[in-house]
Structures are given as structure tokens and as C-alpha cells.
Write a protein that holds these residues in place. Structure first.
Motif, PDB file in Angstrom:
ATOM      1  N   ARG A 170      66.117  20.508  51.561  1.00  0.00           N
ATOM      2  CA  ARG A 170      67.552  19.988  50.668  1.00  0.00           C
ATOM      3  C   ARG A 170      66.512  18.645  50.040  1.00  0.00           C
ATOM      4  O   ARG A 170      67.307  18.513  48.466  1.00  0.00           O
ATOM      5  CB  ARG A 170      68.445  19.640  51.927  1.00  0.00           C
ATOM      6  CG  ARG A 170      69.591  19.128  51.434  1.00  0.00           C
ATOM      7  CD  ARG A 170      70.615  19.281  52.403  1.00  0.00           C
ATOM      8  NE  ARG A 170      70.477  17.901  52.802  1.00  0.00           N
ATOM      9  CZ  ARG A 170      70.411  18.399  54.152  1.00  0.00           C
ATOM     10  NH1 ARG A 170      70.583  19.464  54.864  1.00  0.00           N
ATOM     11  NH2 ARG A 170      70.046  17.387  55.469  1.00  0.00           N
ATOM     12  N   ASP A 171      65.379  18.101  50.800  1.00  0.00           N
ATOM     13  CA  ASP A 171      65.270  16.642  49.458  1.00  0.00           C
ATOM     14  C   ASP A 171      64.517  17.637  48.560  1.00  0.00           C
ATOM     15  O   ASP A 171      63.744  17.056  47.545  1.00  0.00           O
ATOM     16  CB  ASP A 171      64.414  16.300  50.686  1.00  0.00           C
ATOM     17  CG  ASP A 171      65.778  15.602  51.846  1.00  0.00           C
ATOM     18  OD1 ASP A 171      66.378  15.156  52.073  1.00  0.00           O
ATOM     19  OD2 ASP A 171      64.933  14.763  53.115  1.00  0.00           O
ATOM     20  N   VAL A 172      63.397  19.171  49.107  1.00  0.00           N
ATOM     21  CA  VAL A 172      62.520  19.045  48.001  1.00  0.00           C
ATOM     22  C   VAL A 172      63.499  19.263  46.484  1.00  0.00           C
ATOM     23  O   VAL A 172      63.345  19.601  44.984  1.00  0.00           O
ATOM     24  CB  VAL A 172      61.944  20.010  49.136  1.00  0.00           C
ATOM     25  CG1 VAL A 172      61.154  20.653  47.629  1.00  0.00           C
ATOM     26  CG2 VAL A 172      60.544  20.291  49.505  1.00  0.00           C
ATOM     27  N   ALA A 173      64.422  20.273  47.003  1.00  0.00           N
ATOM     28  CA  ALA A 173      65.909  20.948  46.328  1.00  0.00           C
ATOM     29  C   ALA A 173      66.060  19.807  45.330  1.00  0.00           C
ATOM     30  O   ALA A 173      66.815  19.490  44.342  1.00  0.00           O
ATOM     31  CB  ALA A 173      66.568  21.857  46.732  1.00  0.00           C
TER      32      ALA A 173
ATOM     33  N   LEU B  83      56.153  23.202  50.618  1.00  0.00           N
ATOM     34  CA  LEU B  83      55.550  22.124  49.872  1.00  0.00           C
ATOM     35  C   LEU B  83      54.507  22.751  48.839  1.00  0.00           C
ATOM     36  O   LEU B  83      54.508  22.612  47.733  1.00  0.00           O
ATOM     37  CB  LEU B  83      54.637  21.026  51.080  1.00  0.00           C
ATOM     38  CG  LEU B  83      55.647  20.713  51.519  1.00  0.00           C
ATOM     39  CD1 LEU B  83      55.022  18.613  52.608  1.00  0.00           C
ATOM     40  CD2 LEU B  83      56.210  19.697  50.863  1.00  0.00           C
ATOM     41  N   LEU B  84      53.648  23.822  49.768  1.00  0.00           N
ATOM     42  CA  LEU B  84      52.508  24.520  48.436  1.00  0.00           C
ATOM     43  C   LEU B  84      53.263  25.527  47.550  1.00  0.00           C
ATOM     44  O   LEU B  84      52.484  25.904  46.360  1.00  0.00           O
ATOM     45  CB  LEU B  84      51.554  25.116  49.769  1.00  0.00           C
ATOM     46  CG  LEU B  84      50.952  24.812  51.238  1.00  0.00           C
ATOM     47  CD1 LEU B  84      50.283  26.172  51.921  1.00  0.00           C
ATOM     48  CD2 LEU B  84      50.050  24.237  49.774  1.00  0.00           C
ATOM     49  N   GLU B  85      54.281  26.221  47.746  1.00  0.00           N
ATOM     50  CA  GLU B  85      55.226  26.896  46.630  1.00  0.00           C
ATOM     51  C   GLU B  85      55.328  24.974  45.648  1.00  0.00           C
ATOM     52  O   GLU B  85      55.437  25.902  44.485  1.00  0.00           O
ATOM     53  CB  GLU B  85      56.301  27.514  47.830  1.00  0.00           C
ATOM     54  CG  GLU B  85      55.383  28.623  48.076  1.00  0.00           C
ATOM     55  CD  GLU B  85      56.952  29.792  48.208  1.00  0.00           C
ATOM     56  OE1 GLU B  85      57.448  28.912  48.152  1.00  0.00           O
ATOM     57  OE2 GLU B  85      56.417  30.980  49.199  1.00  0.00           O
ATOM     58  N   SER B  86      55.380  24.012  45.218  1.00  0.00           N
ATOM     59  CA  SER B  86      56.031  23.062  44.562  1.00  0.00           C
ATOM     60  C   SER B  86      55.293  23.614  43.808  1.00  0.00           C
ATOM     61  O   SER B  86      53.620  23.531  43.839  1.00  0.00           O
ATOM     62  CB  SER B  86      56.338  21.900  45.187  1.00  0.00           C
ATOM     63  OG  SER B  86      56.664  21.373  44.661  1.00  0.00           O
TER      64      SER B  86
ATOM     65  N   PHE C 186      48.916  31.762  53.036  1.00  0.00           N
ATOM     66  CA  PHE C 186      47.674  30.309  53.045  1.00  0.00           C
ATOM     67  C   PHE C 186      46.316  30.576  52.209  1.00  0.00           C
ATOM     68  O   PHE C 186      46.222  30.079  51.382  1.00  0.00           O
ATOM     69  CB  PHE C 186      47.315  29.724  54.616  1.00  0.00           C
ATOM     70  CG  PHE C 186      48.910  29.333  55.298  1.00  0.00           C
ATOM     71  CD1 PHE C 186      49.565  27.959  54.634  1.00  0.00           C
ATOM     72  CD2 PHE C 186      49.740  30.116  55.658  1.00  0.00           C
ATOM     73  CE1 PHE C 186      50.817  27.693  55.020  1.00  0.00           C
ATOM     74  CE2 PHE C 186      50.973  29.852  56.880  1.00  0.00           C
ATOM     75  CZ  PHE C 186      51.394  27.994  55.893  1.00  0.00           C
ATOM     76  N   VAL C 187      46.154  31.332  52.903  1.00  0.00           N
ATOM     77  CA  VAL C 187      44.502  32.523  52.240  1.00  0.00           C
ATOM     78  C   VAL C 187      45.046  32.157  50.949  1.00  0.00           C
ATOM     79  O   VAL C 187      44.099  31.684  50.145  1.00  0.00           O
ATOM     80  CB  VAL C 187      43.639  33.673  53.029  1.00  0.00           C
ATOM     81  CG1 VAL C 187      43.386  33.850  52.196  1.00  0.00           C
ATOM     82  CG2 VAL C 187      43.575  33.104  54.791  1.00  0.00           C
TER      83      VAL C 187
END
Length: 820
Positions: A65-68, A108-111, A144-145
């Protein structure tokens, strides 16, 4: 008020874990994590581990929610809380919590924001360093790879941020490897689908650095400044990955390296390719080195029709890999390594002579450059020598025999015959393989010359010294020098001179062993004969005579006993007679060179024998030559511009060494005078059958001759023929026809053994063995008689008298006087 009370009541009824999670978040995210409340949450998680998965799920929900909502301060607080819980809790329920944790890291990595990507990577690295108590059967790291590999190739505009993203990607890949490499229940990180992403990502970052030299085998502790470098971080990660590779994973780890170097044309520069494989060879376990070498050899074969610069780059990497590999690490297929390199040498010769890779010159074929092929050939020869230096003596002897068997000889065997380049191609292959033998024999050390140099190697090698090609003869002599020199005396004979005191040379002379005596007894006459015939060649030049002198000198200090010394002195005097003779048609320079060679060697051997009268005679002749005929001494002949006389008709008297005088003075010191007084005459063998040797193929016919002479067709020996004038006349007239018949007979024998079925050859050999056995049985029946029996004859059960059968000793009846 009622509604407020209801809300407050509902808030109080919320689960405790949610209230504890909410309390760790401050009103202002800049204040950071509320540590007191974080400690309460940690204590609650440890006290009630079954709630850990719910805590993780709720934290994940809040973080999403915080990322959005772009509230990145609370995102950082949530990840910090997750990290602390992960480090504190090691219970069986942690697996479900890890799922929530990885879900948040993925978010986070998709951000698109680099700061969140780096934050997620750092959390994943912390998680990767945790050793879990219980295994996970369903966890997957494929995302992740892929994501970390993508970050390694980041092309962000700001160079500083781009560097940070790439370093985060490298750290993430390192974390994935650490987490999965030792867990058999995880997806195999060594599978090609993963290695094809991880390895190229590391190589991409390694290539971006300016450093060209690989570090020491074990990576040193880097300073803080070095840790900021993506190149250093990549190298450490690459080393760690390779260091964890087991036997069955080496291929999957090295194949992407080969493909990356191919796709980016990095073989031609050599530097980066060499650096990569230095890292590989130093990082993997030493017992696996041969697997890397085999992959490089296979890759070389796969690129056999690629440009010479690419093949030379692969060969250069092979050279470095062989130098790093420990002794014997070439592996079980030693001869296959050399077979591949020799095959590449043969292909390169064909390419050079035909000018194209398919043997034709059609329009559209790729034309090659001869000088690039020459560089490749030199690289292959150096690599062969480098591989040989890693082998023990017995294996190096096998390699020498293997290479010798590959040298093409027209009419005998064509194992590496040039396909489309004719006689010149065959000659070039012969030269290249002999150069390979020079590299293999360099530094060769053995205590037993007989086993290290069997007849199957030495005889073909010496036969090559009878060709008219001066380059081939010189290569053969260099190989012989390497084989005989066991005390590093060869450099001391590099210059021919007649110095008065050989102690200045500091020669290392050991007592001749029994094995050395046997070797010289078996092969000594062959060596003398080939030295003599080498001096007889009109195409011999300064290098040939200097090498022949070195060979004579090494024989004297390495393998000489009293009998060998006598034979070598006889050989030197025979060389003097050869130089005096006008029948051989030698040019003036060659005759002067042979005189000088004989003088230099006699000056050496007289000081080695330490017989004063012998030394005095040699030095007197040398002094006379210095005054009257300096062109008969090495100092005046073996120079760039020798001063030659118009003719050598007046060479006589005091300028010659006298066999009678030398026999007399050495006889007084116990040497064999009868042998010394006998002039040396080279033995006539099958190799000299033809008066003019046009190719190597005409010099090696011993095997064919022996086979044809021992064939069962010749069972009866023809009676001795009376020699008359008519016989001699017919022999001279028919000599040409006889040579043709001889060639035809040899050809048929070779053809029979090449084309006949195995059963026919086996029957042929079996007939000879049966004939030999029957003859032996006849001899035994004639020579072996039964011992006489003191009891006479024994009657058989059938009433027959068996007088030929002897009585066993325990059945014999002896007189009483003989028994005690």
C-alpha cells in the motif's frame, strides 16, 4: 459519541500482532523505526512463532500500500522491520514468513525507482546469508535471477546511479548463488537456463573495467575503495561461483563464457579472454582443470573454419590454461589433447596453401591471410610444448611417439596428409610436427634412455635426418640435442671453437650408467652413421655444422664410456677423410667446415680423455693450421663472411690429424688400439638403397622390407650362386629393372596389409607361427632324450614293451649298497 465508541471498541478488538506492527511505524517517517515497539514485536514473534507468517503477511500488505501511495519512508521502515524479524527468528514457521518477505522484495525490485531496487537487493542479500534450519520444497528464485541479471546490464542515464544499480545486481546474483548452490531441494542454479543469465551478466561488468591482469589465485581482501568498483565486485562474485562448482557443473559454468566471447568477438583481442580463463583456472578445484581444457579443445574444433585470429585466440587461452594447470591435470585423454592440436595444425597448413577454408578459390569463398595462419601455427606449437611440460616423463615419451606416428611419409602412412595442397603441404606438415617435437622434447629429463627413447621413436627420427631438406635435418638434430642433454650442457656447445682449456666451459660430466652403456651399444652406430651422412650433405650450412658439433659434444659428456670415446675419435678422423675426398663433390665451404668440425671436436675429446700425448698432438696440428691454413679451423669458417681458398688440393702433411699417431698415444693409455687403427666406415643399410633421396618416403622402408623378407612365400633358401664376370655384368645392366621390381614388391606388401581382411592377415601370421612351432618341436625331439632307467624297461598293461618311457625316481630300485 456512540459511533466513536464503536470505532474505538473495534480498534481495541484488532489482533494483537496487527497492533504491534502498527506501533512500529511513527507518525513522521523521517523519525525512523520505533525501536521500543520493534523490540515488543520481536519478543511477540519469538514467543508465538505460529503468528510469524501473519506478521509477515500484514507487513507485506502495508508495504504494498505504501509503495502504491509513494510513501517511501514507510517502505524503508517496513523493510527494516522485516530484516530484523528475519535475523531474530529461526523457527520452523519461518518458511511462511520468508514467502511474505520475498514477495515484498519482488515488489521493490519491480519498482522503477533505483533507490527501491537497491533497498530490495540489500534485504535479499541479508536473507541470503541466513542459514535456514528447515528446507523449502516450493520456493523459486527464477524471478530474482532474471531481475538481478537485468540490473547488471542497467543503462541508467546518471553514471553514478547506473554503477550502484549494476553493483546491486551483482550482489543480488551473489546472494542467489549462496542461497541455492548447496541446497539440493532448491531449483538447480547450475542449469543452463540460469547460467546463461548469470555468467554473461558477470562478464559484461568484468569487461567494462580497465584492468587486464587477473589477480592471484586466492582473492585478497579489498580495501573500501576497491569494494566500490563493479569490476572488483564482479571478479569476487565470479570466483565464488566457480569455486562452488562441482565436477558435473563445470561444463554449464564454462559454456556461457565461450558463447559470450564468441558473440562479442572477444577472442581476437585475446587479453580479455585470457583474463577470464585465468580467473576460471585459478578458481575451480584443481582436479577439474582438465574439464575446462577439454571444453576449450572442443570449442577449437567447432571453430575450425573460423578466422585464423579467432582460432589463435582460443589457442592462446589454451596455452595460458595449460601453464596454470597442475601437473597431470590434462586428464585421462592426454593423447586426444595432442590429437586435436595436431589436427588444427594440419588444417591451418591446408588453409594457408589453398587460400580458403573449403579448399577452393570460388567467388564468394572467404579468403584467408597467410601470415595470420603462420601466427596460428606458431601458437599451436607453443601450446603443444606447454601441455607437454605439465606431463611426467613416461607420458611425455608417449606423446613423442604419438606425434612421430602422425608425421606423414609418402608411401608408408598418411595420418595427417595434406588434403589439397600436394607435396608442399606434406612437407609443411612434416616441418610443423617436427617443430612440435622440438617443443615437446625441450627440457626432457630421463634416467633411462632405453625406455624413454625406444627404437620405434628413434629409428624414424634418425631416418628423417637423411632427407635433402635442410630445414627438416636441422629440426631432427635439435630434437636429438634436447633428448641427450640431461645436465644443461647444450648452451656450452653453442659456438664451435678450438679453445685450449675446456674447463672454462664448466661442463657437467657424470659417470656413464649401465643403462647409458646399453643405449649406446644398441643405438651408437646409428647415431655415428647419421652424423657422418649429415656432414656429407651439400645443402648443410653453418647451423647444421654447429648443431652436429653440439651433438658430438653431448655424446662425449653424457653417454661416453671408453668404447664410445674410441668410436667418436674414429668418426672424427673419418670426417677428416671425407673432407679430403673429392669423390663426394662437396663444395669448398662444406669441406672446410667438415675439417673445422673435426678439429674442434678432437680438441674437445682430447681434453676430456686427459691423455697428455693425445692433447699435444691435437694442439700441434691446430697451431700449424693457425699459421698455414686458418680456413680449416672453426674460428675462420663459422663466421658471417668466411675467407675460403680457391681449392683444397694442398691439404696434407702437418695440418692433418694422423690416425696412426693418435692410435699410438692412446694405446699407451689402455685404449683399444686394434679398434682405433681401423678406419670408420658407415654401415650400409636399407635407408641408402636409393642413390638420390627425393622425399622422406623413400628413406623409411625398413618395416616393409622386414615384412617382405619374413613372408612365408620364401620358405626355401636359394643356393649360393657362383659369381662370374657375366654375373657382375648382368647385375649392372639389370640394376634399374631390379629397383623397379623392388619398389613394386614393397608396394604390394604395403597394399596387402592395408586392404586385406583381418582374417586373411591373421591366417598369414598364424601360418608363420605354426611353421616355427613345428620346427621347434623337431629340434626338441632330436635334442631331448629321456634319462636312462636303472631298472630297465617297464611292461605296459597291454603287454607291450615301453622302452622309451622313463621310470619316476620314486619307483626306481637301487642296490642295497646305494641306500643309507
Amino acid at each position: 459519541m456512540f459511533f466513536f465508541g464503536v470505532c474505538g471498541c473495534c480498534g481495541a478488538l484488532r489482533p494483537r500482532y496487527k497492533r504491534l506492527v502498527d506501533n512500529i511505524f511513527p507518525e513522521d517517517p523521517e523519525d525512523g523505526l520505533v525501536k521500543a515497539n520493534m523490540e515488543k514485536l520481536t519478543f511477540y514473534a519469538l514467543s508465538a512463532p505460529e503468528k510469524l507468517d501473519r506478521i509477515g503477511a500484514y507487513l507485506s500488505e502495508r508495504l504494498s500500500r505504501d509503495v502504491a501511495r509513494h510513501r517511501y519512508g514507510y517502505v524503508c521502515i517496513a523493510m527494516e522491520a522485516l530484516d530484523q524479524l528475519l535475523m531474530a527468528c529461526h523457527c520452523q514457521s519461518i518458511n511462511l514468513f520468508v514467502e511474505s518477505f520475498l514477495k515484498m522484495v519482488r515488489k521493490l525490485l519491480e519498482s522503477d525507482k533505483p533507490s527501491l531496487q537497491i533497498l530490495g537487493t540489500n534485504s535479499f542479500v541479508k536473507f541470503a546469508n541466513i542459514e535456514e534450519d528447515t528446507p523449502s520444497y516450493h520456493r523459486s528464485y527464477d524471478f530474482f535471477v532474471s531481475r538481478f541479471s537485468e540490473m547488471c546490464h542497467s543503462s541508467f542515464e546518471d553514471p553514478d546511479i547506473r554503477t550502484k544499480i549494476r553493483m546491486a545486481g551483482i550482489k543480488g546474483l551473489q546472494g542467489v548463488v549462496r542461497k541455492t548452490v548447496n541446497d539440493e531441494l532448491q531449483a538447480n542454479i547450475w542449469d543452463p537456463q540460469h547460467m546463461d543469465k548469470i555468467v554473461p551478466s558477470l562478464l559484461f561488468n568484468l569487461q567494462s573495467g580497465e584492468r587486464t591482469e587477473s589477480r592471484s589465485p586466492s582473492p585478497l581482501q579489498a580495501s573500501e575503495k576497491e569494494k566500490e568498483s563493479p569490476v572488483e565486485l564482479t571478479e569476487r562474485c565470479f570466483r565464488e561461483l566457480l569455486g562452488r562448482a562441482a565436477y558435473g557443473n563445470i561444463k554449464n559454468a564454462v559454456t556461457p563464457v565461450l558463447m559470450h566471447l564468441d558473440n562479442h568477438s572477444l577472442w581476437e583481442g585475446k587479453t580479455f579472454a585470457v583474463r577470464c580463463f585465468k580467473i576460471i583456472m585459478y578458481s575451480i578445484q584443481s582436479q577439474h582443470s582438465h574439464l575446462v581444457i577439454q571444453q576449450l579443445l572442443g570449442h577449437l574444433d567447432a571453430n575450425s573454419k573460423n578466422s585464423a585470429t579467432v582460432r589463435a585466440g582460443i589457442v592462446e587461452v589454451l596455452l595460458e590454461a595449460a601453464a596454470i594447470a597442475a601437473s597431470g591435470s590434462v586428464g585421462p585423454t592426454v593423447l586426444e589433447v595432442f590429437n586435436t592440436l595436431l589436427r588444427q595444425l594440419s588444417l591451418s597448413v591446408d588453409y594457408e596453401l589453398t587460400g580458403s577454408y573449403d579448399g577452393s578459390t570460388n567467388i564468394g569463398t572467404k579468403i584467408i591471410k597467410a601470415h595470420e595462419e603462420r601466427q596460428l601455427q606458431e601458437a599451436v606449437i607453443r601450446t603443444i610444448g606447454s601441455f607437454a611440460n605439465t606431463l611426467p616423463t613416461y607420458q611425455r615419451s608417449e606423446v613423442m611417439l604419438f606425434i612421430m606416428s602422425k608425421i606423414p611419409v609418402p608411401g608408408v602412412h598418411l595420418s595427417l596428409q595434406s588434403t589439397g595442397s600436394g607435396p608442399e603441404g606434406t612437407r609443411m606438415i612434416q616441418v610443423m610436427l617436427l617443430k612440435s617435437l622440438v617443443e615437446v622434447t625441450a627440457g626432457f629429463q630421463t634416467t633411462n634412455m632405453l625406455t624413454a627413447l625406444p627404437s620405434s621413436f628413434l629409428e624414424p627420427l634418425l631416418s628423417f635426418s637423411l632427407t635433402e631438406d635442410p630445414e627438416i635435418r636441422l629440426l631432427v638434430l635439435q630434437i636429438l640435442l634436447s633428448l641427450i642433454d640431461r645436465h644443461d650442457n647444450r648452451p656450452k656447445f653453442s659456438n664451435i671453437s678450438s679453445i685450449s682449456d675446456i674447463s672454462m666451459l664448466k661442463l657437467k660430466v657424470d659417470k656413464c650408467s649401465r643403462q647409458d652403456n646399453l643405449f649406446m651399444k644398441k643405438h651408437g652406430q646409428q647415431l655415428y652413421r647419421h652424423i657422418y651422412l649429415g656432414c656429407k650433405e651439400q645443402s648443410s650450412g653453418r647451423q647444421h655444422y654447429e648443431t652436429l658439433f653440439a651433438l658430438l659434444g653431448l655424446l662425449s659428456v653424457e653417454l661416453a664410456n671408453e668404447e664410445v670415446v674410441v668410436d667418436l675419435i674414429r668418426l672424427a678422423l673419418a670426417l677428416q677423410d671425407l673432407a679430403l675426398s673429392t669423390d663426394e663433390g662437396l663444395p669448398v665451404y662444406n669441406r672446410c667446415a667438415v675439417h673445422a668440425l673435426s678439429a674442434a671436436y678432437l680438441n674437445l675429446i682430447c681434453q676430456l680423455t686427459t691423455v697428455p700425448a693425445f692433447c699435444q698432438h691435437i694442439h700441434e696440428v691446430i697451431e700449424v693450421r693457425q699459421k698455414e691454413a686458418p680456413y680449416l679451423l672453426p674460428e675462420d669458417i663459422f663466421v658471417d663472411k668466411p675467407k675460403l681458398p680457391s681449392s683444397l688440393e694442398k691439404v696434407e702433411g702437418d695440418v692433418l690429424f694422423l690416425q696412426s699417431k693418435i692410435t699410438e698415444v692412446l694405446g699407451g693409455s689402455g685404449y683399444n688400439t686394434d679398434r682405433l687403427a681401423t678406419p670408420y666406415v658407415p654401415q650400409f643399410t636399407d635407408e641408402d638403397r636409393l642413390s638420390k633421396r627425393k622425399s622422406i618416403g623413400e628413406t623409411i622402408s625398413l618395416q616393409v622390407e622386414v615384412e617382405s623378407r619374413n613372408s612365408p612365400e620364401k620358405e626355401e633358401r636359394t643356393p649360393a650362386e657362383e659369381i662370374t664376370f657375366e654375373t657382375l655384368k648382368n647385375a649392372i645392366v639389370d640394376s634399374v629393372g631390379m629397383e623397379e621390381q623392388e619398389r613394386e614388391r614393397r608396394r604390394k606388401v604395403v597394399e596387402k596389409f592395408q586392404k586385406a581382411p583381418f582374417e586373411e592377415i591373421a591366417a598369414h601370421c598364424g601360418a608363420r607361427a605354426t611353421l616355427l612351432q613345428s620346427k621347434l618341436n623337431q629340434i626338441f625331439e632330436i635334442t631331448i632324450r629321456p634319462p636312462p632307467s636303472p631298472s630297465g624297461t617297464i611292461s605296459s598293461g597291454y603287454g607291450q614293451n615301453q622302452s622309451n618311457r622313463s621310470v619316476p625316481i620314486y619307483e626306481m630300485k637301487f642296490p642295497d649298497l646305494c641306500v643309507y
